[in-house]
Design a protein around this motif. Structure first.
Motif, PDB file in Angstrom:
ATOM      1  N   LEU A 140       0.825  -1.213   0.000  1.00  0.00           N
ATOM      2  CA  LEU A 140       0.000   0.000   0.000  1.00  0.00           C
ATOM      3  C   LEU A 140       0.857   1.260   0.000  1.00  0.00           C
ATOM      4  CD1 LEU A 140      -2.858  -0.668   2.598  1.00  0.00           C
ATOM      5  CD2 LEU A 140      -3.149  -0.243   0.156  1.00  0.00           C
ATOM      6  N   ALA A 141       1.990   1.200   0.692  1.00  0.00           N
ATOM      7  CA  ALA A 141       2.816   2.393   0.895  1.00  0.00           C
ATOM      8  C   ALA A 141       3.668   2.741  -0.324  1.00  0.00           C
ATOM      9  CB  ALA A 141       3.717   2.189   2.111  1.00  0.00           C
ATOM     10  N   ILE A 142       4.035   1.735  -1.111  1.00  0.00           N
ATOM     11  CA  ILE A 142       4.949   1.963  -2.234  1.00  0.00           C
ATOM     12  C   ILE A 142       4.158   2.023  -3.523  1.00  0.00           C
ATOM     13  CG2 ILE A 142       7.047   1.183  -3.383  1.00  0.00           C
ATOM     14  CD1 ILE A 142       7.532  -0.616  -0.901  1.00  0.00           C
ATOM     15  N   GLN A 143       4.243   3.123  -4.211  1.00  0.00           N
ATOM     16  CA  GLN A 143       3.544   3.273  -5.482  1.00  0.00           C
ATOM     17  C   GLN A 143       4.235   2.458  -6.573  1.00  0.00           C
ATOM     18  OE1 GLN A 143       0.582   5.078  -5.700  1.00  0.00           O
ATOM     19  NE2 GLN A 143       0.898   5.081  -3.482  1.00  0.00           N
ATOM     20  N   GLY A 144       3.454   2.003  -7.553  1.00  0.00           N
ATOM     21  CA  GLY A 144       4.033   1.361  -8.712  1.00  0.00           C
ATOM     22  C   GLY A 144       3.747  -0.125  -8.800  1.00  0.00           C
ATOM     23  N   ASP A 145       4.251  -0.725  -9.884  1.00  0.00           N
ATOM     24  CA  ASP A 145       4.016  -2.133 -10.169  1.00  0.00           C
ATOM     25  C   ASP A 145       4.916  -3.033  -9.324  1.00  0.00           C
ATOM     26  OD1 ASP A 145       2.371  -1.069 -12.132  1.00  0.00           O
ATOM     27  OD2 ASP A 145       3.836  -1.361 -13.736  1.00  0.00           O
ATOM     28  N   LEU A 146       4.428  -4.240  -9.084  1.00  0.00           N
ATOM     29  CA  LEU A 146       5.132  -5.234  -8.273  1.00  0.00           C
ATOM     30  C   LEU A 146       5.809  -6.257  -9.171  1.00  0.00           C
ATOM     31  CD1 LEU A 146       5.768  -6.686  -5.570  1.00  0.00           C
ATOM     32  CD2 LEU A 146       3.539  -7.815  -5.798  1.00  0.00           C
ATOM     33  N   ILE A 147       7.109  -6.463  -8.965  1.00  0.00           N
ATOM     34  CA  ILE A 147       7.856  -7.481  -9.704  1.00  0.00           C
ATOM     35  C   ILE A 147       7.940  -8.734  -8.846  1.00  0.00           C
ATOM     36  CG2 ILE A 147      10.047  -8.062 -10.800  1.00  0.00           C
ATOM     37  CD1 ILE A 147      10.532  -4.999 -11.018  1.00  0.00           C
ATOM     38  N   LEU A 148       7.491  -9.853  -9.406  1.00  0.00           N
ATOM     39  CA  LEU A 148       7.499 -11.128  -8.693  1.00  0.00           C
ATOM     40  C   LEU A 148       8.140 -12.215  -9.542  1.00  0.00           C
ATOM     41  CD1 LEU A 148       3.947 -11.542  -7.082  1.00  0.00           C
ATOM     42  CD2 LEU A 148       6.102 -11.048  -5.919  1.00  0.00           C
ATOM     43  N   SER A 149       8.770 -13.145  -8.862  1.00  0.00           N
ATOM     44  CA  SER A 149       9.256 -14.337  -9.553  1.00  0.00           C
ATOM     45  C   SER A 149       8.077 -15.262  -9.828  1.00  0.00           C
ATOM     46  CB  SER A 149      10.304 -15.053  -8.701  1.00  0.00           C
ATOM     47  OG  SER A 149       9.748 -15.440  -7.456  1.00  0.00           O
ATOM     48  N   ARG A 150       8.204 -16.019 -10.909  1.00  0.00           N
ATOM     49  CA  ARG A 150       7.198 -17.013 -11.243  1.00  0.00           C
ATOM     50  C   ARG A 150       7.800 -18.402 -11.077  1.00  0.00           C
ATOM     51  NH1 ARG A 150       3.151 -16.280 -15.283  1.00  0.00           N
ATOM     52  NH2 ARG A 150       4.510 -14.884 -16.422  1.00  0.00           N
ATOM     53  N   PRO A 151       7.300 -19.210 -10.103  1.00  0.00           N
ATOM     54  CA  PRO A 151       6.188 -19.004  -9.174  1.00  0.00           C
ATOM     55  C   PRO A 151       6.611 -18.257  -7.903  1.00  0.00           C
ATOM     56  CG  PRO A 151       7.049 -21.212  -8.915  1.00  0.00           C
ATOM     57  CD  PRO A 151       7.828 -20.591 -10.049  1.00  0.00           C
ATOM     58  N   TYR A 200       1.376 -12.876  -2.292  1.00  0.00           N
ATOM     59  CA  TYR A 200       2.008 -11.688  -2.862  1.00  0.00           C
ATOM     60  C   TYR A 200       1.188 -11.124  -4.022  1.00  0.00           C
ATOM     61  CZ  TYR A 200       6.283 -13.467  -0.548  1.00  0.00           C
ATOM     62  OH  TYR A 200       7.207 -13.942   0.344  1.00  0.00           O
ATOM     63  N   GLY A 201       0.935 -11.969  -5.009  1.00  0.00           N
ATOM     64  CA  GLY A 201       0.188 -11.510  -6.178  1.00  0.00           C
ATOM     65  C   GLY A 201      -1.236 -11.129  -5.840  1.00  0.00           C
ATOM     66  N   MET A 202      -1.865 -11.903  -4.940  1.00  0.00           N
ATOM     67  CA  MET A 202      -3.242 -11.604  -4.574  1.00  0.00           C
ATOM     68  C   MET A 202      -3.342 -10.290  -3.811  1.00  0.00           C
ATOM     69  SD  MET A 202      -5.288 -13.662  -5.913  1.00  0.00           S
ATOM     70  CE  MET A 202      -6.695 -12.985  -5.040  1.00  0.00           C
ATOM     71  N   GLN A 203      -2.369  -9.996  -2.954  1.00  0.00           N
ATOM     72  CA  GLN A 203      -2.394  -8.716  -2.255  1.00  0.00           C
ATOM     73  C   GLN A 203      -2.275  -7.559  -3.247  1.00  0.00           C
ATOM     74  OE1 GLN A 203       0.506  -8.558   0.907  1.00  0.00           O
ATOM     75  NE2 GLN A 203      -0.685  -9.892   2.240  1.00  0.00           N
ATOM     76  N   ALA A 204      -1.379  -7.706  -4.221  1.00  0.00           N
ATOM     77  CA  ALA A 204      -1.243  -6.668  -5.242  1.00  0.00           C
ATOM     78  C   ALA A 204      -2.551  -6.494  -6.007  1.00  0.00           C
ATOM     79  CB  ALA A 204      -0.106  -7.025  -6.194  1.00  0.00           C
ATOM     80  N   GLN A 205      -3.199  -7.601  -6.324  1.00  0.00           N
ATOM     81  CA  GLN A 205      -4.465  -7.547  -7.055  1.00  0.00           C
ATOM     82  C   GLN A 205      -5.531  -6.831  -6.247  1.00  0.00           C
ATOM     83  OE1 GLN A 205      -5.778 -11.306  -8.852  1.00  0.00           O
ATOM     84  NE2 GLN A 205      -7.895 -10.783  -8.350  1.00  0.00           N
ATOM     85  N   LEU A 206      -5.560  -7.053  -4.939  1.00  0.00           N
ATOM     86  CA  LEU A 206      -6.553  -6.412  -4.085  1.00  0.00           C
ATOM     87  C   LEU A 206      -6.454  -4.894  -4.138  1.00  0.00           C
ATOM     88  CD1 LEU A 206      -6.526  -8.668  -0.893  1.00  0.00           C
ATOM     89  CD2 LEU A 206      -8.425  -8.346  -2.469  1.00  0.00           C
ATOM     90  N   MET A 207      -5.242  -4.382  -4.308  1.00  0.00           N
ATOM     91  CA  MET A 207      -5.081  -2.928  -4.343  1.00  0.00           C
ATOM     92  C   MET A 207      -4.882  -2.385  -5.754  1.00  0.00           C
ATOM     93  SD  MET A 207      -1.380  -2.768  -2.387  1.00  0.00           S
ATOM     94  CE  MET A 207      -1.900  -3.917  -1.126  1.00  0.00           C
ATOM     95  N   GLY A 208      -5.174  -3.204  -6.766  1.00  0.00           N
ATOM     96  CA  GLY A 208      -5.151  -2.740  -8.155  1.00  0.00           C
ATOM     97  C   GLY A 208      -3.771  -2.555  -8.736  1.00  0.00           C
ATOM     98  N   LYS A 209      -2.777  -3.196  -8.152  1.00  0.00           N
ATOM     99  CA  LYS A 209      -1.423  -3.096  -8.680  1.00  0.00           C
ATOM    100  C   LYS A 209      -1.196  -4.120  -9.788  1.00  0.00           C
ATOM    101  CE  LYS A 209       1.107  -1.348  -4.644  1.00  0.00           C
ATOM    102  NZ  LYS A 209       1.646  -0.137  -5.292  1.00  0.00           N
ATOM    103  N   LYS A 210      -0.396  -3.751 -10.749  1.00  0.00           N
ATOM    104  CA  LYS A 210       0.007  -4.682 -11.791  1.00  0.00           C
ATOM    105  C   LYS A 210       1.157  -5.542 -11.276  1.00  0.00           C
ATOM    106  CE  LYS A 210       1.891  -4.832 -16.506  1.00  0.00           C
ATOM    107  NZ  LYS A 210       2.358  -4.006 -17.657  1.00  0.00           N
ATOM    108  N   VAL A 211       1.118  -6.830 -11.615  1.00  0.00           N
ATOM    109  CA  VAL A 211       2.209  -7.733 -11.279  1.00  0.00           C
ATOM    110  C   VAL A 211       3.022  -8.012 -12.539  1.00  0.00           C
ATOM    111  CG1 VAL A 211       2.858 -10.022 -10.455  1.00  0.00           C
ATOM    112  CG2 VAL A 211       0.956  -8.801  -9.375  1.00  0.00           C
TER     113      VAL A 211
END
Length: 410
Positions: free
Chosen positions: A97-108, A113-124
């Motif tokens: 929530l505090a850091i603006q911008g898109d989230l970079i994640l490793s797959r898998p 992680y990804g679901m939290q980003a999705q909840l706040m409308g962030k792109k993964v």
């Protein structure tokens, strides 16, 4: 609309099957599978009468203990920039929530992680993991992924890694982390390093935190759910860098906490203070747990490897991540994706796992997240015996689970 976490769904499914008397080898839920250290139970009981609201960030003494914990691991830490929370998951959410911008994640990556980003409308921004370890994006692919996201109008600003990793049970080597740190600096990325499994890395001497390599931009989160098997107690902690970025993010997380969860349960603060100070009984329990997880994980790993799965050898925590694309098992079972494989194993073979898609993976890879820590026994007495056994893989509960998995896969 958010759905219930796949890991929690699996846990509830296991409870349901057990209540019906069904025999299922639980390789699905990521719990440490061990009893509570008696000294921690005693401390919690002594402080149960406390019922006032805590400091949102935790009291001064527990934050001092947390700071010392990080310092002993070579991570610069100021108690004024440490905090507690009801689990590290809450801290990570507040950070996103505090850091603006898109989230970079490793797959898998771990499901939340990804679901939290999705909840706040962030792109993964998903980046495949390297061969050396899970939990981090492949350094050779990361810059291209950043450039592509920017070219598409994105704003990649957050790099979230897990070390050791869930779902792969692997530790990131220092050279890979060094490359990531350089890319993060060059692209002004803020790093969140989830190190909740750190004390369960099998080779503690070789462990390196990315906070040692990029201290000015890394927040480290941890907790007591894994190394001390206190998942249900919900004790999380974090340390922030001592600079403008760290102070700004710290204030933002505390502000979010004040509106969302208010603070960690106050009677657990003395437990956290004691545990993070690492007296002898705590250190001994962590070492015993680490050895047990290593022995059982390697026994299960050998079965999956012999079955023809592509799987990294675990070197931390109690997970592994075999994939079954183009394997004899996939052909024999007649499955073409991870959900089919996971469902068949549970419904017809009595083995619970989670499909890789729950961790952001491509279904056709037929990845499964396998947990190795839930086979130690059916009650605390059995689990305690397994923990102290010189040969845990031959304890009855472990042996039965291994034999069943072997029979199904081989």
């Amino acid at each position: 609309m958010a759905k219930k976490s796949a890991t929690l769904v699996m846990n509830e499914l296991m409870f349901d099957k057990q209540s019906k008397g069904e025999r299922v080898v639980n390789l699905g839920f990521g719990e440490a599978g061990l009893p509570v250290l008696p000294s921690l139970t005693k401390i919690a009981a002594e402080h149960l009468p406390q019922n006032s609201y805590p400091y949102v960030q935790g009291g001064a003494q527990v934050r001092k203990s947390i700071s010392g914990y990080f310092q002993r691991r070579g991570i610069a830490s100021d108690s004024e920039l440490c905090l507690t929370a009801p689990g590290s998951k809450a801290i990570i959410y507040a950070l996103l929530l505090a850091i603006q911008g898109d989230l970079i994640l490793s797959r898998p990556s771990w499901t939340s992680y990804g679901m939290q980003a999705q909840l706040m409308g962030k792109k993964v921004v998903w980046v495949d993991t390297p061969e050396v370890a899970g939990g981090i994006p492949d350094p050779s692919l990361l810059q291209q992924a950043i450039d592509t996201d920017r070219a598409e109008g994105g704003n990649p600003r957050i790099l979230l890694i897990t070390n050791p990793d869930n779902p792969s049970g692997t530790v990131s080597p220092a050279d890979a982390l060094s490359k990531l740190a350089t890319i993060a600096k060059n692209n002004d990325l803020t790093i969140i390093s989830d190190e909740i499994y750190r004390d369960l890395a099998y080779d503690q001497k070789q462990y390196v935190s990315i906070a040692e390599l990029a201290p000015e931009r890394t927040i480290v989160t941890t907790g007591m759910s894994k190394s001390l098997a206190l998942g249900g107690w919900r004790v999380g902690a974090a340390t922030f860098p001592k600079n403008d970025l760290g102070q700004r993010l710290y204030d933002s997380v505390v502000g979010s906490a004040s509106e969302i969860w208010s603070g960690m349960a106050i009677f657990l603060e003395p437990v956290a203070e004691y545990a993070f100070a690492e007296p002898q009984d705590v250190r001994q329990r962590v070492v015993q747990s680490r050895i047990l997880h290593q022995k059982v994980s390697h026994a299960i790993y050998e079965i999956f490897e012999a079955a023809g799965a592509k799987v990294r050898e675990p070197n931390g925590a109690f997970y592994m991540y075999p994939t079954f694309r183009n394997t004899e098992i996939a052909e024999r079972f007649g499955v073409t994706d991870d959900r089919q494989l996971s469902s068949l194993l549970l419904a017809e073979k009595g083995i619970a796992t989670l499909p890789g898609r729950a961790f952001g993976d491509k279904p056709e890879r037929m990845g499964l997240r396998v947990v190795t820590s839930m086979v130690y026994g059916t009650n605390d007495e059995e689990r305690e015996t397994t923990l102290h056994s010189q040969d845990p893989v031959n304890e009855p509960s472990v042996r039965q689970a291994l034999d069943h998995v072997r029979e199904v896969l081989l």
